[in-house]
Design a protein around this motif. Structure first.
Motif, PDB file in Angstrom:
ATOM      1  N   PHE A   1      -9.767 -20.235 -27.791  1.00  0.00           N
ATOM      2  CA  PHE A   1     -10.628 -19.700 -28.857  1.00  0.00           C
ATOM      3  C   PHE A   1     -10.803 -20.602 -30.073  1.00  0.00           C
ATOM      4  O   PHE A   1     -11.720 -20.419 -30.857  1.00  0.00           O
TER       5      PHE A   1
ATOM      6  N   LEU B   1      -7.279  -4.153 -31.236  1.00  0.00           N
ATOM      7  CA  LEU B   1      -7.326  -5.613 -31.336  1.00  0.00           C
ATOM      8  C   LEU B   1      -7.919  -6.027 -32.682  1.00  0.00           C
ATOM      9  O   LEU B   1      -7.400  -6.907 -33.367  1.00  0.00           O
ATOM     10  N   LEU B   2      -9.026  -5.347 -33.058  1.00  0.00           N
ATOM     11  CA  LEU B   2      -9.665  -5.663 -34.342  1.00  0.00           C
ATOM     12  C   LEU B   2      -8.689  -5.454 -35.485  1.00  0.00           C
ATOM     13  O   LEU B   2      -8.605  -6.259 -36.412  1.00  0.00           O
TER      14      LEU B   2
ATOM     15  N   LEU C   1      -5.996  -8.127 -35.507  1.00  0.00           N
ATOM     16  CA  LEU C   1      -6.539  -9.422 -35.932  1.00  0.00           C
ATOM     17  C   LEU C   1      -6.817  -9.451 -37.424  1.00  0.00           C
ATOM     18  O   LEU C   1      -6.695 -10.483 -38.078  1.00  0.00           O
TER      19      LEU C   1
ATOM     20  N   LEU D   1      -7.488  -9.017 -25.033  1.00  0.00           N
ATOM     21  CA  LEU D   1      -8.828  -8.864 -25.610  1.00  0.00           C
ATOM     22  C   LEU D   1      -9.451  -7.525 -25.250  1.00  0.00           C
ATOM     23  O   LEU D   1     -10.452  -7.119 -25.825  1.00  0.00           O
ATOM     24  N   ASN D   2      -8.880  -6.832 -24.263  1.00  0.00           N
ATOM     25  CA  ASN D   2      -9.402  -5.527 -23.875  1.00  0.00           C
ATOM     26  C   ASN D   2      -8.842  -4.405 -24.734  1.00  0.00           C
ATOM     27  O   ASN D   2      -9.100  -3.241 -24.479  1.00  0.00           O
TER      28      ASN D   2
ATOM     29  N   MET E   1      -0.580  -3.993 -19.673  1.00  0.00           N
ATOM     30  CA  MET E   1      -1.675  -3.158 -20.181  1.00  0.00           C
ATOM     31  C   MET E   1      -1.945  -3.493 -21.654  1.00  0.00           C
ATOM     32  O   MET E   1      -1.007  -3.759 -22.406  1.00  0.00           O
ATOM     33  N   PRO E   2      -3.227  -3.429 -22.078  1.00  0.00           N
ATOM     34  CA  PRO E   2      -3.563  -3.764 -23.467  1.00  0.00           C
ATOM     35  C   PRO E   2      -2.721  -2.991 -24.489  1.00  0.00           C
ATOM     36  O   PRO E   2      -2.260  -3.566 -25.482  1.00  0.00           O
TER      37      PRO E   2
ATOM     38  N   GLY F   1      -9.602  -3.405 -27.538  1.00  0.00           N
ATOM     39  CA  GLY F   1     -10.606  -2.676 -28.310  1.00  0.00           C
ATOM     40  C   GLY F   1     -10.337  -2.660 -29.804  1.00  0.00           C
ATOM     41  O   GLY F   1     -10.009  -3.679 -30.399  1.00  0.00           O
TER      42      GLY F   1
ATOM     43  N   GLU G   1      -3.069 -14.240 -37.834  1.00  0.00           N
ATOM     44  CA  GLU G   1      -4.091 -15.247 -38.032  1.00  0.00           C
ATOM     45  C   GLU G   1      -3.879 -16.219 -36.874  1.00  0.00           C
ATOM     46  O   GLU G   1      -2.872 -16.920 -36.828  1.00  0.00           O
ATOM     47  N   ILE G   2      -4.804 -16.205 -35.904  1.00  0.00           N
ATOM     48  CA  ILE G   2      -4.622 -17.073 -34.739  1.00  0.00           C
ATOM     49  C   ILE G   2      -5.057 -18.483 -35.129  1.00  0.00           C
ATOM     50  O   ILE G   2      -6.234 -18.739 -35.355  1.00  0.00           O
TER      51      ILE G   2
ATOM     52  N   SER H   1      -6.959 -12.077 -21.417  1.00  0.00           N
ATOM     53  CA  SER H   1      -8.099 -11.183 -21.206  1.00  0.00           C
ATOM     54  C   SER H   1      -7.685  -9.745 -21.461  1.00  0.00           C
ATOM     55  O   SER H   1      -8.420  -8.970 -22.064  1.00  0.00           O
ATOM     56  N   SER H   2      -6.503  -9.385 -20.988  1.00  0.00           N
ATOM     57  CA  SER H   2      -6.012  -8.024 -21.166  1.00  0.00           C
ATOM     58  C   SER H   2      -5.822  -7.720 -22.651  1.00  0.00           C
ATOM     59  O   SER H   2      -6.167  -6.641 -23.130  1.00  0.00           O
TER      60      SER H   2
END
Lengths: 287, 472
Positions: free
Chosen positions: A41, A25-26, A29, A19-20, A141-142, A22, A34-35, A16-17
């Motif tokens: 998910f 993250l984009l 990714l 994914l925070n 922390m993110p 922002g 490549e997850i 979750s962290s």
């Protein structure tokens, strides 16, 4: 870079962290990862071969153990994300003997044929497999996660944090003269003074930095979620004595009284006391 | 086909926590039974005993990193209830704002990352592509919307809660910090932008949903009772009374948080770590009840904010009230989301939330306290028995996924029966069954804080010997 995100026994807070993070993250990714595997998910049900595995959670059941061994065998680099993966985390409170008995009893009442066998204790993953990097925190922390992962994907060693949370805290250490220690809701904290010198049991002085000290900055005591710093990494027995000395120095309360107080509250130390972190192979891997 | 068989889906994917499904087929190959179970164990209910109450909210939030804020709030409320403390209006508003942040953070995760791929791709799509990352590659703006929504929630949790996951600012007696005017201004500005994005998400969700509705409505529509918090018929998350309606929509019970444990009973089955909660007055299985997004709409007649109210009325007109089809949870979740954004905006417009009176002094005393909030997945209750020194003697938590556990199992069976006939397992079946589970957004982390869980499909022969494990 082909990446898998694996959850063992945990609360899912570390992912979750992540994914925070922002916009960062984009970027990561779209540019770096490549997850390909992540039960949270992605629908793939078998563990694939990957370049990087990010693992949250520790080992509580034998299903966790076989999964982490398989993940290790199929990944080039493995990152332990969060305190449960690096140290065992909150679930290690269940390592207390009396609690363990209760758990086992409850477990045998259930239909164990359909449920995975329990391990005797909650273990960090390094007790079973070799770990390349440890990113501790509850959750980390993110920005710390993203920076570290970014370095790893660029084949660089991530920036290490070797000092203590106090170095990131704005509070001034001014020794005081106090009668006793205080709980967090017994009195309001002065916004500028060190929490320990106000009589609160803040663990900042024995916890690794890198989080930015969000808790003590807000007026909430540090509870040690980043684990011990380099100086205390292999000397877990000293942590207790160390804290007693720090508190005594900053409050003028005799060490004896502080010891008594700490004995009454073992939960203050849960991250340290019950965790099994002796298997760290090299401090260079702790970020 | 003369043998009994068992089909297992393991692990169930795109849900939070480790889960598994087993479908048993009878001799003619039709569905005889189906079970959804959990495979983790952690032991929270045991090792927290003896802990000082002041540490409870932030430790107990470790039950679940996805809905941690809801746990912190329920925990603080339970302690205040036991101590007989009344927090200030300012603190209440800030806490409600935190809860809205929690709803937005969770629902945007569930909609975009977990369930959207099911609506976006055809059931025959390559499973390795059926995920948010593929959608982001095809349409980057969808990813940007998801991140913008999460970013707003993160800011609320960070600025008021002081950490994004496992907040630390909420303590028994209120909050440790007040909100500064400058911080309010930042959040207010963000909230305006976010309401617009949510509306777009809602439009997208409705469009995809309507396209698939004919198929969706067959996937489980078990009729049960429904329960949620209510503020005299209006949607409510932080405070209010608990109302229960039956499958025809009649109110059959309404009570205060204090009476919660007298009204809810738990049951255990030996094949899963997650317990089942139901209405005591009606007994098992008549007392099976559901909580979460659809039940919130079934229980309430209106929403206090403009767009959410319009959407709520439209939902009731389209699907009836109460609405039963399981996959409507995905639709209703978007109405929650828009409500949370509007409500957050409303609270942030109120200048009085920057007042300094966020904390009252509390004193430990012996007693029992209950704290209830609407968590993203439904009504969440914490009950503590505290000693006179303010230590935890005993605790009981009733988690939304435990309440929905029965309905999930019934609907999984319903959906499996719909898709499996005479032993023939249609393609895409497994994902259809998983979609039913996913609709509930079950949190196995929460339901099995005590024991660990995982979900998967295995085919077994008559003796229960595993023939094949299918991964969808």
């Amino acid at each position: 870079m082909k990446t898998s995100v694996v959850s063992l026994t945990c609360c899912a807070g570390c992912v979750s962290s992540f994914l925070n993070a922002g916009d960062a993250l984009l970027t990561i990714l779209s540019e770096d990862f490549e997850i390909v595997y992540s039960p949270t998910f992605v629908d793939l049900k078998e563990v694939p071969e990957v370049d990087l595995a990010i693992v949250e959670g520790g080992v509580r059941t034998q299903a966790d153990e076989s999964l982490i061994r398989e993940v290790r065998a199929k990944s080039k680099t493995l990152v332990a994300l969060g305190i449960c993966a690096t140290h065992g985390g909150i679930t290690t409170l269940g390592n207390i003997k009396s609690v363990r008995k209760l758990l086992e009893k409850q477990y045998t009442l259930l239909d164990a044929s359909k449920l995975p066998e329990l391990e005797d204790l909650m273990y960090p993953i390094c007790n079973f497999v070799d770990v390349d990097y440890y990113i501790s925190g509850c959750p980390p922390m993110p920005s710390l996660i993203v920076h570290s992962l970014k370095s790893i994907t660029n084949k660089k060693t991530p920036e290490r944090h070797q000092s203590v949370v106090c170095t990131e805290c704005h509070r001034k250490i001014i020794p005081a003269k106090l009668e006793r220690l205080y709980g967090i809701y017994e009195k309001e904290a002065d916004p500028e003074l060190c929490l320990v010198s106000q009589g609160f049991i803040c663990l900042g002085s024995l916890t690794r930095d890198g989080c930015g000290a969000p808790c003590p900055r807000a007026g909430f005591t540090c509870f040690g979620c980043r684990g011990p710093p380099d100086s205390l990494l292999y000397r877990t027995r000293d942590i207790y004595t160390f804290l007693v000395k720090v508190i005594s120095k900053r409050t003028a309360i005799p060490e004896e009284n502080i010891k008594k107080e700490l004995y009454r509250n073992p939960f203050v130390f849960h991250t340290f006391i019950f965790s099994k972190f002796e298997r760290f192979k090299a401090r260079e891997r702790v970020i | 086909m003369s043998q009994k068989r068992e089909i297992t889906i393991s692990p169930t994917t795109r849900i939070e926590g480790h889960g598994k499904v087993t479908i048993t087929l009878d001799e003619s190959g039709n569905v005889a039974d189906a079970q959804f179970y959990a495979t983790e164990i952690r032991g929270f209910d045991y090792f927290l005993k003896g802990m000082e109450a002041e540490r409870l909210p932030f430790i107990i939030s470790r039950i679940c990193g996805v809905c941690s804020t809801a746990h912190v709030l329920a925990s603080a409320k339970a302690i205040e209830n036991a101590y007989g403390a009344e927090i200030t209006e300012t603190a209440k508003k800030l806490r409600e704002l935190l809860l809205m942040g929690q709803i937005i953070s969770n629902h945007s995760l569930v909609f975009f990352f977990l369930t959207l791929p099911d609506f976006w791709f055809s059931p025959e799509e390559d499973p390795s592509k059926r995920n948010i990352f593929q959608i982001m590659r095809e349409k980057p703006e969808v990813g940007r919307k998801a991140i913008a929504l999460r970013n707003f929630a993160t800011q609320i949790l960070n600025i008021i809660g002081k950490r994004e996951v496992h907040i630390v600012s909420v303590i028994p007696g209120g909050l440790i910090n007040s909100l500064k005017e400058r911080e309010r201004a930042i959040l207010l500005k963000l909230s305006e932008n976010v309401c617009a994005i949510t509306k777009e998400a809602l439009e997208l969700g409705k469009e995809l949903f309507e396209k698939n509705w004919q198929e969706f409505k067959m996937a489980g529509d078990y009729k049960t009772n429904y329960m949620a918090l209510t503020n005299n018929g209006a949607m409510e998350f932080y405070d209010g009374k608990i109302r229960v309606v039956n499958h025809e929509g009649e109110t059959i019970a309404e009570f205060d948080a204090q009476q919660y444990m007298q009204n809810i009973e738990e049951k255990r089955y030996e094949w899963t770590y997650a317990k089942f909660a139901y209405l005591k007055a009606l007994g098992w299985p008549n007392g099976i009840v559901q909580v979460g997004p659809t039940p919130r709409l079934n229980v309430n007649r209106r929403a206090a904010t403009k767009i959410a109210d319009k959407e709520l009325q439209e939902f009731k007109t389209k699907f009836g009230s109460p609405a039963h089809a399981t996959l409507l949870f995905d639709y209703a979740r978007l109405i929650d989301l828009i409500y949370a954004c509007e409500r957050a905006n409303e609270i942030l417009e109120d200048e009085s939330i920057t007042r300094n009176d966020v904390r009252v002094k509390i004193k430990a005393k012996q007693g029992i306290g209950i704290g209830i909030v609407e968590a993203p997945r439904g009504t969440l209750a914490h009950m503590y028995s505290l000693t006179r020194n303010g230590r935890l003697r005993d605790l009981k938590l009733i988690i939304p996924t435990q309440i929905n556990n029965a309905a999930i199992n019934l609907n999984v069976k319903d959906a499996a029966s719909e898709f499996i006939r005479r032993g023939e397992v249609k393609p895409g079946l497994l994902n259809r069954v998983e979609m039913v589970i996913r609709a509930y957004d079950p949190c196995i982390k929460c339901a099995t804080r005590n024991v660990g869980e995982n979900v998967s499909l295995e085919i077994k022969n008559y003796d229960g010997k595993l023939l094949k494990t299918i991964s969808s």
